[in-house]
Scaffold this motif. Structure first.
Motif, PDB file in Angstrom:
ATOM      1  N   VAL A  12      -9.697   3.656  -0.103  1.00 57.70           N
ATOM      2  CA  VAL A  12     -10.429   2.419  -0.308  1.00 57.70           C
ATOM      3  C   VAL A  12     -10.068   1.452   0.813  1.00 57.70           C
ATOM      4  O   VAL A  12      -8.968   1.501   1.365  1.00 57.70           O
ATOM      5  CB  VAL A  12     -10.109   1.822  -1.700  1.00 57.70           C
ATOM      6  N   GLN A  13     -11.003   0.580   1.150  1.00 58.90           N
ATOM      7  CA  GLN A  13     -10.743  -0.428   2.157  1.00 58.90           C
ATOM      8  C   GLN A  13      -9.952  -1.591   1.573  1.00 58.90           C
ATOM      9  O   GLN A  13      -9.991  -1.830   0.364  1.00 58.90           O
ATOM     10  CB  GLN A  13     -12.059  -0.941   2.743  1.00 58.90           C
ATOM     11  N   PRO A  14      -9.223  -2.322   2.411  1.00 59.77           N
ATOM     12  CA  PRO A  14      -8.545  -3.519   1.911  1.00 59.77           C
ATOM     13  C   PRO A  14      -9.515  -4.442   1.192  1.00 59.77           C
ATOM     14  O   PRO A  14     -10.639  -4.665   1.648  1.00 59.77           O
ATOM     15  CB  PRO A  14      -7.990  -4.167   3.179  1.00 59.77           C
ATOM     16  N   GLY A  15      -9.058  -4.968   0.062  1.00 59.94           N
ATOM     17  CA  GLY A  15      -9.902  -5.795  -0.784  1.00 59.94           C
ATOM     18  C   GLY A  15     -10.693  -5.033  -1.813  1.00 59.94           C
ATOM     19  O   GLY A  15     -11.294  -5.658  -2.705  1.00 59.94           O
ATOM     20  N   LEU A  81      -4.950   1.908 -15.066  1.00 57.36           N
ATOM     21  CA  LEU A  81      -4.437   0.888 -14.168  1.00 57.36           C
ATOM     22  C   LEU A  81      -5.583   0.467 -13.264  1.00 57.36           C
ATOM     23  O   LEU A  81      -5.966   1.207 -12.350  1.00 57.36           O
ATOM     24  CB  LEU A  81      -3.259   1.405 -13.340  1.00 57.36           C
ATOM     25  N   GLN A  82      -6.148  -0.700 -13.563  1.00 60.08           N
ATOM     26  CA  GLN A  82      -7.205  -1.255 -12.737  1.00 60.08           C
ATOM     27  C   GLN A  82      -6.562  -2.003 -11.577  1.00 60.08           C
ATOM     28  O   GLN A  82      -5.790  -2.936 -11.793  1.00 60.08           O
ATOM     29  CB  GLN A  82      -8.083  -2.201 -13.557  1.00 60.08           C
ATOM     30  N   MET A  83      -6.886  -1.602 -10.372  1.00 61.27           N
ATOM     31  CA  MET A  83      -6.287  -2.162  -9.173  1.00 61.27           C
ATOM     32  C   MET A  83      -7.383  -2.851  -8.372  1.00 61.27           C
ATOM     33  O   MET A  83      -8.306  -2.195  -7.881  1.00 61.27           O
ATOM     34  CB  MET A  83      -5.612  -1.079  -8.340  1.00 61.27           C
ATOM     35  N   ASN A  84      -7.284  -4.153  -8.252  1.00 63.99           N
ATOM     36  CA  ASN A  84      -8.229  -4.954  -7.496  1.00 63.99           C
ATOM     37  C   ASN A  84      -7.538  -5.582  -6.298  1.00 63.99           C
ATOM     38  O   ASN A  84      -6.313  -5.665  -6.236  1.00 63.99           O
ATOM     39  CB  ASN A  84      -8.833  -6.049  -8.381  1.00 63.99           C
ATOM     40  N   SER A  85      -8.343  -6.049  -5.365  1.00 62.42           N
ATOM     41  CA  SER A  85      -7.828  -6.721  -4.166  1.00 62.42           C
ATOM     42  C   SER A  85      -6.744  -5.897  -3.491  1.00 62.42           C
ATOM     43  O   SER A  85      -5.676  -6.402  -3.137  1.00 62.42           O
ATOM     44  CB  SER A  85      -7.310  -8.115  -4.525  1.00 62.42           C
ATOM     45  N   LEU A  86      -7.022  -4.630  -3.295  1.00 62.65           N
ATOM     46  CA  LEU A  86      -6.013  -3.725  -2.769  1.00 62.65           C
ATOM     47  C   LEU A  86      -5.625  -4.079  -1.344  1.00 62.65           C
ATOM     48  O   LEU A  86      -6.460  -4.501  -0.535  1.00 62.65           O
ATOM     49  CB  LEU A  86      -6.508  -2.288  -2.845  1.00 62.65           C
ATOM     50  N   LYS A  87      -4.351  -3.888  -1.067  1.00 65.82           N
ATOM     51  CA  LYS A  87      -3.762  -4.183   0.230  1.00 65.82           C
ATOM     52  C   LYS A  87      -3.177  -2.911   0.826  1.00 65.82           C
ATOM     53  O   LYS A  87      -2.846  -1.976   0.093  1.00 65.82           O
ATOM     54  CB  LYS A  87      -2.651  -5.226   0.082  1.00 65.82           C
ATOM     55  N   GLU A  89      -0.250  -2.416   1.686  1.00 66.28           N
ATOM     56  CA  GLU A  89       1.063  -2.212   1.089  1.00 66.28           C
ATOM     57  C   GLU A  89       1.001  -1.456  -0.234  1.00 66.28           C
ATOM     58  O   GLU A  89       2.031  -1.019  -0.746  1.00 66.28           O
ATOM     59  CB  GLU A  89       1.768  -3.555   0.871  1.00 66.28           C
ATOM     60  N   ASP A  90      -0.185  -1.285  -0.802  1.00 67.90           N
ATOM     61  CA  ASP A  90      -0.341  -0.576  -2.063  1.00 67.90           C
ATOM     62  C   ASP A  90      -0.450   0.933  -1.900  1.00 67.90           C
ATOM     63  O   ASP A  90      -0.586   1.636  -2.903  1.00 67.90           O
ATOM     64  CB  ASP A  90      -1.585  -1.079  -2.803  1.00 67.90           C
ATOM     65  N   ILE A  91      -0.391   1.431  -0.686  1.00 63.87           N
ATOM     66  CA  ILE A  91      -0.543   2.862  -0.481  1.00 63.87           C
ATOM     67  C   ILE A  91       0.620   3.616  -1.108  1.00 63.87           C
ATOM     68  O   ILE A  91       1.729   3.098  -1.269  1.00 63.87           O
ATOM     69  CB  ILE A  91      -0.656   3.229   1.004  1.00 63.87           C
ATOM     70  N   GLY A  92       0.370   4.852  -1.467  1.00 61.58           N
ATOM     71  CA  GLY A  92       1.412   5.713  -1.991  1.00 61.58           C
ATOM     72  C   GLY A  92       0.870   6.723  -2.973  1.00 61.58           C
ATOM     73  O   GLY A  92      -0.316   6.735  -3.299  1.00 61.58           O
ATOM     74  N   GLU A  93       1.769   7.569  -3.423  1.00 58.10           N
ATOM     75  CA  GLU A  93       1.478   8.501  -4.493  1.00 58.10           C
ATOM     76  C   GLU A  93       1.806   7.805  -5.808  1.00 58.10           C
ATOM     77  O   GLU A  93       2.942   7.352  -6.011  1.00 58.10           O
ATOM     78  CB  GLU A  93       2.311   9.772  -4.332  1.00 58.10           C
ATOM     79  N   TYR A  94       0.840   7.718  -6.697  1.00 56.03           N
ATOM     80  CA  TYR A  94       1.000   7.033  -7.974  1.00 56.03           C
ATOM     81  C   TYR A  94       1.205   8.044  -9.093  1.00 56.03           C
ATOM     82  O   TYR A  94       0.459   9.020  -9.213  1.00 56.03           O
ATOM     83  CB  TYR A  94      -0.223   6.170  -8.273  1.00 56.03           C
ATOM     84  N   TYR A  95       2.211   7.782  -9.903  1.00 57.85           N
ATOM     85  CA  TYR A  95       2.566   8.630 -11.029  1.00 57.85           C
ATOM     86  C   TYR A  95       2.614   7.796 -12.294  1.00 57.85           C
ATOM     87  O   TYR A  95       2.899   6.599 -12.249  1.00 57.85           O
ATOM     88  CB  TYR A  95       3.951   9.258 -10.835  1.00 57.85           C
ATOM     89  N   CYS A  96       2.393   8.435 -13.426  1.00 52.83           N
ATOM     90  CA  CYS A  96       2.649   7.791 -14.700  1.00 52.83           C
ATOM     91  C   CYS A  96       3.684   8.583 -15.480  1.00 52.83           C
ATOM     92  O   CYS A  96       3.810   9.802 -15.333  1.00 52.83           O
ATOM     93  CB  CYS A  96       1.372   7.599 -15.531  1.00 52.83           C
ATOM     94  N   GLY A  97       4.433   7.870 -16.305  1.00 53.80           N
ATOM     95  CA  GLY A  97       5.438   8.467 -17.156  1.00 53.80           C
ATOM     96  C   GLY A  97       5.378   7.874 -18.547  1.00 53.80           C
ATOM     97  O   GLY A  97       4.867   6.768 -18.744  1.00 53.80           O
ATOM     98  N   GLY A 118       0.969  13.443  -9.489  1.00 54.53           N
ATOM     99  CA  GLY A 118       0.511  12.127  -9.110  1.00 54.53           C
ATOM    100  C   GLY A 118      -0.850  12.151  -8.443  1.00 54.53           C
ATOM    101  O   GLY A 118      -1.473  13.201  -8.246  1.00 54.53           O
ATOM    102  N   THR A 119      -1.323  10.958  -8.096  1.00 54.13           N
ATOM    103  CA  THR A 119      -2.593  10.801  -7.415  1.00 54.13           C
ATOM    104  C   THR A 119      -2.403   9.843  -6.243  1.00 54.13           C
ATOM    105  O   THR A 119      -1.705   8.833  -6.348  1.00 54.13           O
ATOM    106  CB  THR A 119      -3.677  10.315  -8.398  1.00 54.13           C
ATOM    107  N   GLN A 120      -3.015  10.164  -5.119  1.00 56.29           N
ATOM    108  CA  GLN A 120      -2.764   9.434  -3.888  1.00 56.29           C
ATOM    109  C   GLN A 120      -3.725   8.264  -3.743  1.00 56.29           C
ATOM    110  O   GLN A 120      -4.929   8.391  -3.984  1.00 56.29           O
ATOM    111  CB  GLN A 120      -2.898  10.370  -2.685  1.00 56.29           C
ATOM    112  N   VAL A 121      -3.164   7.132  -3.332  1.00 55.11           N
ATOM    113  CA  VAL A 121      -3.939   5.934  -3.045  1.00 55.11           C
ATOM    114  C   VAL A 121      -3.735   5.585  -1.577  1.00 55.11           C
ATOM    115  O   VAL A 121      -2.602   5.418  -1.124  1.00 55.11           O
ATOM    116  CB  VAL A 121      -3.526   4.762  -3.947  1.00 55.11           C
ATOM    117  N   ILE A 122      -4.834   5.468  -0.858  1.00 54.97           N
ATOM    118  CA  ILE A 122      -4.811   5.092   0.550  1.00 54.97           C
ATOM    119  C   ILE A 122      -5.668   3.848   0.714  1.00 54.97           C
ATOM    120  O   ILE A 122      -6.825   3.820   0.278  1.00 54.97           O
ATOM    121  CB  ILE A 122      -5.323   6.222   1.444  1.00 54.97           C
ATOM    122  N   VAL A 123      -5.107   2.830   1.325  1.00 51.88           N
ATOM    123  CA  VAL A 123      -5.820   1.583   1.585  1.00 51.88           C
ATOM    124  C   VAL A 123      -5.856   1.407   3.099  1.00 51.88           C
ATOM    125  O   VAL A 123      -4.830   1.159   3.726  1.00 51.88           O
ATOM    126  CB  VAL A 123      -5.152   0.384   0.907  1.00 51.88           C
TER     127      VAL A 123
END
Length: 125
Positions: A12-15, A81-87, A89-97, A118-123
């Motif tokens: 996703v693009q920033p924002g 997890l609704q993620m808005n206004s992504l930056k 700095e939010d990149i990473g592999e996301y996991y839940c526990g 996990g699932t990968q988030v790239i901004v």
């Protein structure tokens, strides 16, 4: 096997926005606090957000307050997890526990017994 599975990541693009899902497999998430964690390359895993069991509070890391929202859909045995206004700095592999009967969760602390892929988030622009 008992696990919680994260999905919904992507590029996703920033924002922009993404909604991640954490779905229970072999357990009912109503009885658990669900925490979201992320790990960027070369960095330690950090807690992002959590939602408590028994209608307890939701909490967020300072870095995501006002931008991320955690919620439950009990009929789907899923936490979002609704993620808005992504930056960037939010990149990473996301996991839940899942943390059984934790009614006052901390996004950085807990005994999370059940994990999954996990699932990968790239901004990026």
């Amino acid at each position: 096997q008992v696990q919680v599975v994260a999905s919904g990541g992507g590029l996703v693009q920033p924002g922009g926005s993404l909604r991640l899902s954490c779905t229970g497999r072999g357990l009912t998430l109503d009885s658990y606090a669900i925490g979201w964690f992320r790990q960027a390359p070369g960095k330690e895993r950090e807690g992002v957000s959590c939602i408590s069991s028994s209608d307890g509070p939701s909490n967020y890391a300072d870095s995501v307050k006002g931008r991320f929202t955690i919620s439950r859909d009990k009929t789907k045995n899923t936490v979002y997890l609704q993620m808005n206004s992504l930056k960037p700095e939010d990149i990473g592999e996301y996991y839940c526990g899942a943390d059984l009967f934790n009614t006052n969760c901390d996004p950085q602390r807990g005994h999370y017994d059940y994990w999954g892929q996990g699932t990968q988030v790239i901004v990026s622009s």
